[in-house]
Design a protein around this motif. Structure first.
Motif, PDB file in Angstrom:
ATOM      1  N   ILE A 172      10.849  -1.601   2.074  1.00  0.00           N
ATOM      2  CA  ILE A 172      10.797  -1.097   3.453  1.00  0.00           C
ATOM      3  C   ILE A 172       9.481  -0.361   3.681  1.00  0.00           C
ATOM      4  O   ILE A 172       8.690  -0.216   2.750  1.00  0.00           O
ATOM      5  CB  ILE A 172      11.991  -0.156   3.774  1.00  0.00           C
ATOM      6  CG1 ILE A 172      12.069   0.976   2.735  1.00  0.00           C
ATOM      7  CG2 ILE A 172      13.293  -0.932   3.831  1.00  0.00           C
ATOM      8  CD1 ILE A 172      13.044   2.084   3.125  1.00  0.00           C
ATOM      9  N   ASP A 173       9.289   0.127   4.887  1.00  0.00           N
ATOM     10  CA  ASP A 173       8.104   0.888   5.290  1.00  0.00           C
ATOM     11  C   ASP A 173       6.831   0.038   5.240  1.00  0.00           C
ATOM     12  O   ASP A 173       6.056   0.113   4.284  1.00  0.00           O
ATOM     13  CB  ASP A 173       7.938   2.151   4.432  1.00  0.00           C
ATOM     14  CG  ASP A 173       6.773   2.987   4.926  1.00  0.00           C
ATOM     15  OD1 ASP A 173       6.154   2.614   5.943  1.00  0.00           O
ATOM     16  OD2 ASP A 173       6.462   4.018   4.304  1.00  0.00           O
ATOM     17  N   LEU A 174       6.635  -0.749   6.279  1.00  0.00           N
ATOM     18  CA  LEU A 174       5.486  -1.651   6.283  1.00  0.00           C
ATOM     19  C   LEU A 174       4.323  -1.120   7.123  1.00  0.00           C
ATOM     20  O   LEU A 174       3.474  -1.891   7.577  1.00  0.00           O
ATOM     21  CB  LEU A 174       5.936  -3.027   6.764  1.00  0.00           C
ATOM     22  CG  LEU A 174       6.971  -3.613   5.813  1.00  0.00           C
ATOM     23  CD1 LEU A 174       7.551  -4.899   6.337  1.00  0.00           C
ATOM     24  CD2 LEU A 174       6.396  -3.837   4.435  1.00  0.00           C
ATOM     25  N   HIS A 208       0.790  -1.245   0.000  1.00  0.00           N
ATOM     26  CA  HIS A 208       0.000   0.000   0.000  1.00  0.00           C
ATOM     27  C   HIS A 208       0.820   1.292   0.000  1.00  0.00           C
ATOM     28  O   HIS A 208       0.260   2.361   0.295  1.00  0.00           O
ATOM     29  CB  HIS A 208      -0.963   0.052   1.211  1.00  0.00           C
ATOM     30  CG  HIS A 208      -2.148  -0.851   1.089  1.00  0.00           C
ATOM     31  ND1 HIS A 208      -2.330  -1.955   1.880  1.00  0.00           N
ATOM     32  CD2 HIS A 208      -3.227  -0.805   0.276  1.00  0.00           C
ATOM     33  CE1 HIS A 208      -3.466  -2.565   1.573  1.00  0.00           C
ATOM     34  NE2 HIS A 208      -4.035  -1.890   0.595  1.00  0.00           N
ATOM     35  N   ASP A 209       2.100   1.238  -0.265  1.00  0.00           N
ATOM     36  CA  ASP A 209       2.866   2.495  -0.381  1.00  0.00           C
ATOM     37  C   ASP A 209       4.121   2.199  -1.202  1.00  0.00           C
ATOM     38  O   ASP A 209       5.241   2.200  -0.694  1.00  0.00           O
ATOM     39  CB  ASP A 209       3.232   3.016   1.014  1.00  0.00           C
ATOM     40  CG  ASP A 209       3.791   4.435   0.982  1.00  0.00           C
ATOM     41  OD1 ASP A 209       3.767   5.066  -0.099  1.00  0.00           O
ATOM     42  OD2 ASP A 209       4.247   4.915   2.029  1.00  0.00           O
ATOM     43  N   THR A 210       3.916   1.954  -2.500  1.00  0.00           N
ATOM     44  CA  THR A 210       4.989   1.385  -3.326  1.00  0.00           C
ATOM     45  C   THR A 210       5.838   2.458  -4.017  1.00  0.00           C
ATOM     46  O   THR A 210       6.392   2.215  -5.087  1.00  0.00           O
ATOM     47  CB  THR A 210       4.401   0.421  -4.377  1.00  0.00           C
ATOM     48  OG1 THR A 210       3.367   1.117  -5.101  1.00  0.00           O
ATOM     49  CG2 THR A 210       3.806  -0.805  -3.737  1.00  0.00           C
ATOM     50  N   LYS A 211       5.926   3.629  -3.408  1.00  0.00           N
ATOM     51  CA  LYS A 211       6.765   4.668  -4.020  1.00  0.00           C
ATOM     52  C   LYS A 211       8.218   4.196  -4.055  1.00  0.00           C
ATOM     53  O   LYS A 211       8.629   3.336  -3.268  1.00  0.00           O
ATOM     54  CB  LYS A 211       6.630   5.987  -3.267  1.00  0.00           C
ATOM     55  CG  LYS A 211       7.032   5.914  -1.823  1.00  0.00           C
ATOM     56  CD  LYS A 211       6.713   7.229  -1.138  1.00  0.00           C
ATOM     57  CE  LYS A 211       6.889   7.077   0.358  1.00  0.00           C
ATOM     58  NZ  LYS A 211       6.078   7.971   1.131  1.00  0.00           N
ATOM     59  N   ILE A 212       8.976   4.813  -4.966  1.00  0.00           N
ATOM     60  CA  ILE A 212      10.330   4.325  -5.225  1.00  0.00           C
ATOM     61  C   ILE A 212      11.213   4.393  -3.975  1.00  0.00           C
ATOM     62  O   ILE A 212      12.097   3.554  -3.783  1.00  0.00           O
ATOM     63  CB  ILE A 212      10.965   5.063  -6.441  1.00  0.00           C
ATOM     64  CG1 ILE A 212      12.233   4.347  -6.909  1.00  0.00           C
ATOM     65  CG2 ILE A 212      11.252   6.528  -6.157  1.00  0.00           C
ATOM     66  CD1 ILE A 212      12.005   2.981  -7.491  1.00  0.00           C
ATOM     67  N   SER A 213      10.972   5.383  -3.097  1.00  0.00           N
ATOM     68  CA  SER A 213      11.848   5.490  -1.924  1.00  0.00           C
ATOM     69  C   SER A 213      11.591   4.375  -0.904  1.00  0.00           C
ATOM     70  O   SER A 213      12.307   4.273   0.087  1.00  0.00           O
ATOM     71  CB  SER A 213      11.708   6.865  -1.266  1.00  0.00           C
ATOM     72  OG  SER A 213      10.375   7.097  -0.915  1.00  0.00           O
ATOM     73  N   ASN A 214      10.600   3.544  -1.147  1.00  0.00           N
ATOM     74  CA  ASN A 214      10.363   2.409  -0.251  1.00  0.00           C
ATOM     75  C   ASN A 214      11.008   1.112  -0.738  1.00  0.00           C
ATOM     76  O   ASN A 214      10.651   0.018  -0.279  1.00  0.00           O
ATOM     77  CB  ASN A 214       8.864   2.219  -0.015  1.00  0.00           C
ATOM     78  CG  ASN A 214       8.333   3.211   1.016  1.00  0.00           C
ATOM     79  OD1 ASN A 214       9.107   3.740   1.815  1.00  0.00           O
ATOM     80  ND2 ASN A 214       7.042   3.458   1.021  1.00  0.00           N
ATOM     81  N   VAL A 215      11.938   1.240  -1.673  1.00  0.00           N
ATOM     82  CA  VAL A 215      12.740   0.088  -2.112  1.00  0.00           C
ATOM     83  C   VAL A 215      14.202   0.436  -1.834  1.00  0.00           C
ATOM     84  O   VAL A 215      14.635   1.556  -2.103  1.00  0.00           O
ATOM     85  CB  VAL A 215      12.580  -0.149  -3.636  1.00  0.00           C
ATOM     86  CG1 VAL A 215      13.450  -1.315  -4.102  1.00  0.00           C
ATOM     87  CG2 VAL A 215      11.132  -0.409  -3.989  1.00  0.00           C
TER      88      VAL A 215
HETATM   89 MG    MG Z   1       4.675   5.327   4.018  1.00  0.00          MG
END
Ligand code: MG
Ligand code: GN1
Length: 344
Positions: free
Chosen positions: A226-228, A207-214
């Motif tokens: 990351i960011d679960l 639910h938050d697959t923006k690039i900064s979460n990889v």
């Molecule tokens: Mg987030």
């Protein structure tokens, strides 16, 4: 806003205060984040925003549950779990602020901007892999950290509600945008069909697959997600759709010059190929047919969320400059138009 780290944290996490070197980290708006250098090790310290996440223990419980599952079923899968406090807890509460510490993944970096189709493929594959690895995990074990977060029917109701009760002056200013978004309500109607369709499965969804979460390594290979905080049962259109929303256009939702909004077709294909390289065989025929819909769903939902907040005087997102939410809604509307053209 500057925030001081309470000293008790070091004691509770068994760290020697004199050896910790904290610095503010990343660009997240919802939570506060610091990087901690600690001898040869590094960590991430993060608070949880209670205004957005009313139940931080639900987040911790979800992370613990899947960490346990992954360790048993897929021990080679890189999954970043919080460091435990001295008393074995996954979070520490100090003066009603919730803190957690994650190990910093060695030699990794996060990207704020996506530059190449290869990176898009890598990221999409990583999010697909995450859901695939959890295919055998019972989704009902997951707690809901943000109720109805990606429920477009609810977002539609909130939008209609803001039209009735929102600020009149802002409503006049947004008249054109409102009419256009109402004309796109068929996107909500399709979602209503999807949630009734047994061939659409609820799966553990990021639910938050923006690039900064990889996280990527130095060769630009994706290492992990990351960011679960928003890990909950959901539909694949949320994860694939938010990648389409944020990876396909070279400029972000903040851009006010809408003439810069274009869809990079090779990125579109890379996102689909990357995601389907892991999830292709998991998705039903009806789900596969909804791949182009995924982007429309997420962009439309974001457009009405921004506009709803604008009409409600920015109570949810806030506003860093005048009309920020109006601009972002307009930006997403143009992006939606481009996406719809693509799938005709
Ligand atoms: Mg987030
Ligand atoms: C919020 O601030 P950020 O990027 O973590 C929002 C997302 C939106 C995004 C749009 C919990 O996320 O759903 O897509 O803003 N997260 C929450 O900028 O509402």
């Amino acid at each position: 806003m500057d925030m001081k780290i309470p000293e008790i944290i070091w004691k509770e996490y068994g760290m020697d205060q004199a050896s910790v070197l904290p610095s503010v980290f990343g660009n997240g708006l919802i939570n506060h984040t610091w990087k901690l250098l600690y001898g040869s090790e590094a960590y991430i310290l993060q608070t949880i925003n209670l205004l957005v996440f009313p139940d931080p223990w639900a987040i911790a419980s979800n992370i613990d549950a899947i960490a346990h599952y992954l360790l048993e079923q897929h021990p080679d899968y890189l999954f970043v779990t919080p460091k435990k406090t001295k008393s074995g807890a996954s979070m520490l509460v100090v003066n009603d602020v919730y803190y957690r510490i994650f190990p910093f993944v060695k030699d990794s970096h996060a990207k704020l901007v996506l530059e190449t189709p290869e990176q898009a493929f890598e990221a999409a594959k990583q999010f697909g892999l995450f859901t695939k690895k959890l295919a055998g995990f019972d989704c009902n074990q997951l707690k809901t950290t943000l109720p109805k977060f990606h429920d477009l029917v609810l977002r539609d109701q909130q939008f209609l509600n803001a039209l009735d009760h929102g600020n009149q002056e802002r409503k006049n200013l947004a008249k054109d945008l409102i009419e256009k978004l109402i004309a796109y309500r068929f996107i909500t109607h399709r979602f209503e069909q999807i949630i009734k369709n047994p061939n659409f499965k609820l799966r553990p969804t990021h639910h938050d697959t923006k690039i900064s979460n990889v996280l990527f390594d130095s060769q630009d290979k994706a290492l992990c997600v990351i960011d679960l905080d928003t890990l909950m049962p959901g539909y694949f259109i949320s994860d694939l759709g938010d990648m389409m929303r944020t990876y396909l256009c070279p400029i972000s939702e903040e851009e006010a010059d809408f003439s810069k909004i274009i869809i990079r077709k090779e990125f579109y294909q890379s996102v689909i190929d990357g995601y389907c390289s892991e999830m292709g065989a998991e998705l039903s025929k009806d789900e596969l047919d909804a791949i182009p819909y995924a982007g429309q769903f997420m962009v439309y939902m974001q457009a009405i969320r921004f506009l709803t907040d604008y009409l409600n005087m920015d109570v949810y997102y806030g506003s860093k400059y005048p009309n920020q939410n109006l601009i972002r809604a307009g930006n997403q509307l143009v992006l939606l138009g481009k996406l719809l053209e693509l799938s005709i």
